[in-house]
Design an enzyme around this catalytic site. Structure first.
Site, PDB file in Angstrom:
ATOM      1  N   ASP A 209      14.688  31.203  26.528  1.00  0.00           N
ATOM      2  CA  ASP A 209      15.147  29.897  26.056  1.00  0.00           C
ATOM      3  C   ASP A 209      14.825  29.599  24.596  1.00  0.00           C
ATOM      4  O   ASP A 209      15.422  28.706  24.007  1.00  0.00           O
ATOM      5  CB  ASP A 209      14.531  28.792  26.923  1.00  0.00           C
ATOM      6  CG  ASP A 209      15.042  28.851  28.356  1.00  0.00           C
ATOM      7  OD1 ASP A 209      16.252  29.028  28.542  1.00  0.00           O
ATOM      8  OD2 ASP A 209      14.225  28.727  29.281  1.00  0.00           O
ATOM      9  N   ASP A 233      14.184  25.622  21.899  1.00  0.00           N
ATOM     10  CA  ASP A 233      14.134  24.820  23.115  1.00  0.00           C
ATOM     11  C   ASP A 233      12.892  23.940  23.082  1.00  0.00           C
ATOM     12  O   ASP A 233      12.800  23.044  22.262  1.00  0.00           O
ATOM     13  CB  ASP A 233      14.172  25.727  24.345  1.00  0.00           C
ATOM     14  CG  ASP A 233      14.431  24.962  25.626  1.00  0.00           C
ATOM     15  OD1 ASP A 233      15.234  24.020  25.605  1.00  0.00           O
ATOM     16  OD2 ASP A 233      13.830  25.307  26.662  1.00  0.00           O
ATOM     17  N   ASP A 237       6.636  24.295  27.350  1.00  0.00           N
ATOM     18  CA  ASP A 237       7.258  23.975  28.624  1.00  0.00           C
ATOM     19  C   ASP A 237       6.467  24.632  29.744  1.00  0.00           C
ATOM     20  O   ASP A 237       6.027  25.784  29.618  1.00  0.00           O
ATOM     21  CB  ASP A 237       8.701  24.482  28.676  1.00  0.00           C
ATOM     22  CG  ASP A 237       9.665  23.609  27.872  1.00  0.00           C
ATOM     23  OD1 ASP A 237       9.200  22.637  27.229  1.00  0.00           O
ATOM     24  OD2 ASP A 237      10.870  23.897  27.891  1.00  0.00           O
ATOM     25  N   ARG A 289      10.380  13.582  24.819  1.00  0.00           N
ATOM     26  CA  ARG A 289       9.646  14.497  25.688  1.00  0.00           C
ATOM     27  C   ARG A 289       8.242  14.818  25.175  1.00  0.00           C
ATOM     28  O   ARG A 289       7.932  15.959  24.864  1.00  0.00           O
ATOM     29  CB  ARG A 289      10.429  15.796  25.922  1.00  0.00           C
ATOM     30  CG  ARG A 289      11.749  15.608  26.625  1.00  0.00           C
ATOM     31  CD  ARG A 289      12.354  16.931  27.045  1.00  0.00           C
ATOM     32  NE  ARG A 289      13.596  16.725  27.787  1.00  0.00           N
ATOM     33  CZ  ARG A 289      14.312  17.696  28.356  1.00  0.00           C
ATOM     34  NH1 ARG A 289      13.882  18.951  28.255  1.00  0.00           N
ATOM     35  NH2 ARG A 289      15.410  17.428  29.010  1.00  0.00           N
TER      36      ARG A 289
END
Length: 411
Positions: A209, A233, A237, A289
């Site tokens: 990603d 990305d 994560d 985020r």
């Protein structure tokens, strides 16, 4: 960040981090990129030192429990592994390579299938515990994802280490990882290529990603004092049952979707996820985020939020979000004052989600939309990290990001 194809499961069956982005121009050849990276590194370091002088903070005694555990020691270089005893929060038991030997990275080169000894990739794929350090400052342009094996520490202290302009760090189905003191930025997707994951196994990787740090089914992970920005990305994560994670003392800047914690609304296995986010600086050029959460429990404590364009903390699928002692400075945009964003739910459903704000400092019109009955006492206790007053956020986060450490001096 989606589920990688079945080929990646087959691949893995063979083995059981206040810096503004300098906006370096991406040039078309590797020598130009390396020259540009040297300029970026020098400018970032000057920015770090200037910020520290402005703030006037000491190297210890700040109330930051991680830093106060090891940074006062002028012999930190001889006692590097002391860092492993300084973790807090859910990832506090990550030992990394504490019980192994030191491995010195001497070369910035990379071969995804046959990595030469002395390279970072050769170090991280070994099956034994290793505490990985760097002989000198270097710019590492990885050709494919850096697939880490369990019980490893990447320790950039004493050198200026950049991992950038290629695929970056993948922590997939492994445990006990510490990443400390490296710049990770401008990461790009890789894959559709062979990549080695251990001394005895390599296999086909599908497309990645472009995360700075991708945690996929990992546990006991600690990312501390890193500087991360501008990746394809996410910056960090964590998905697919990842848990026991602490993200601390990092500087995030110039990025859209900063941090995704939880794979999807339908992936209920992430209900076991526990993540502590502490003492980080969410800086210039961030959009959303910080983090975006699903299903699990997320302790967001004593962070400094100075920039967001859409929202700071969001979530879906009934996550528990416990925000304590943070400083939230809202942007000038009158439509982006809300810290939180409840996603993919109707009004009644959203109101049942357990989101609370306790002791947070709201500036420039910032507001936090609470819901539910408040985080339970058992969850709060489980984090093992007591929040300091939000008035202390300045000194607690004043040295977020990569530190400038010199031998025989306090870091």
């Amino acid at each position: 960040m989606g589920i990688r194809s079945f080929m990646n499961w087959v691949f893995l069956a063979g083995f059981l981090c206040a810096h503004a982005h300098v906006g370096a121009t991406k040039l078309g050849n590797s020598s130009a990129v390396e020259e540009d990276a040297d300029s970026v590194a020098e400018m970032v370091q000057r920015s770090i030192e200037s910020k520290k002088r402005e703030l006037g903070y000491l190297s210890c005694g700040t109330g930051n429990p991680i830093d106060d555990c090891w940074r006062c020691d002028p012999n930190w270089e001889r006692n590097r592994k002391r860092l492993a005893d300084c973790g807090v929060g859910f990832g506090r038991n990550a030992v990394g390579g504490k019980n192994g030997r030191f491995y010195v990275v001497t070369s910035s080169g990379d071969d995804p299938v046959n990595p030469p000894p002395g390279t970072l990739r050769h170090a991280v794929i070994q099956t034994e515990p290793l505490w990985i350090i760097f002989k000198t400052s270097m710019f590492i342009h990885l050709k494919e994802e850096l697939i880490m094996n369990s019980f490893k520490t990447i320790d950039g202290r004493g050198a200026n280490v950049h991992i950038a302009y290629g695929p970056c760090i993948t922590i997939q189905y492994v445990t006990n990882i510490i990443i400390h003191g490296v710049h990770v930025h401008d990461c790009k997707p890789g894959g559709n290529a062979m990549v080695r994951s251990s001394p005895t196994h390599y296999g086909w990787r599908t497309r990645s990603d472009g995360d700075a740090v991708s945690i996929f089914g990992g546990s006991h992970i600690w990312v501390d004092h890193c500087s991360l920005w501008n990746c394809a990305d996410g910056l960090i994560d964590a998905v697919i049952g990842s848990t026991a994670i602490t993200i601390s003392n990092n500087h995030f800047a110039h990025h859209n979707e900063v941090m995704l914690l939880g794979h999807s609304d339908s992936y209920t296995q992430d209900s076991t996820m526990q993540v502590t986010i502490a003492f980080n600086h969410f800086g210039a050029g961030l959009v959303q985020r910080m983090p975006r959460c699903r299903h699990g429990y997320f302790h967001v404590v004593n962070n400094d939020y100075t920039h967001w364009e859409m929202y700071a903390i969001g979530g879906s699928a009934n996550p528990t979000i416990n925000s304590q002692g943070n400083r939230y400075l809202a942007p000038a945009n009158p439509f982006a004052k809300e810290v939180t964003k409840h996603e993919n739910c109707n009004g009644n459903e959203c109101q049942g989600w357990n989101w609370r704000s306790e002791g947070d400092l709201m500036l420039n019109g910032a507001f936090f939309t609470s819901s539910g009955a408040g985080a339970s006492a058992s969850y709060a206790k489980a984090s093992s990290l007591g929040a300091r007053p939000s008035s202390m956020v300045g000194p607690l986060t004043g040295n977020a990001g990569v530190l400038h450490c010199r031998a025989r001096a306090r870091c």
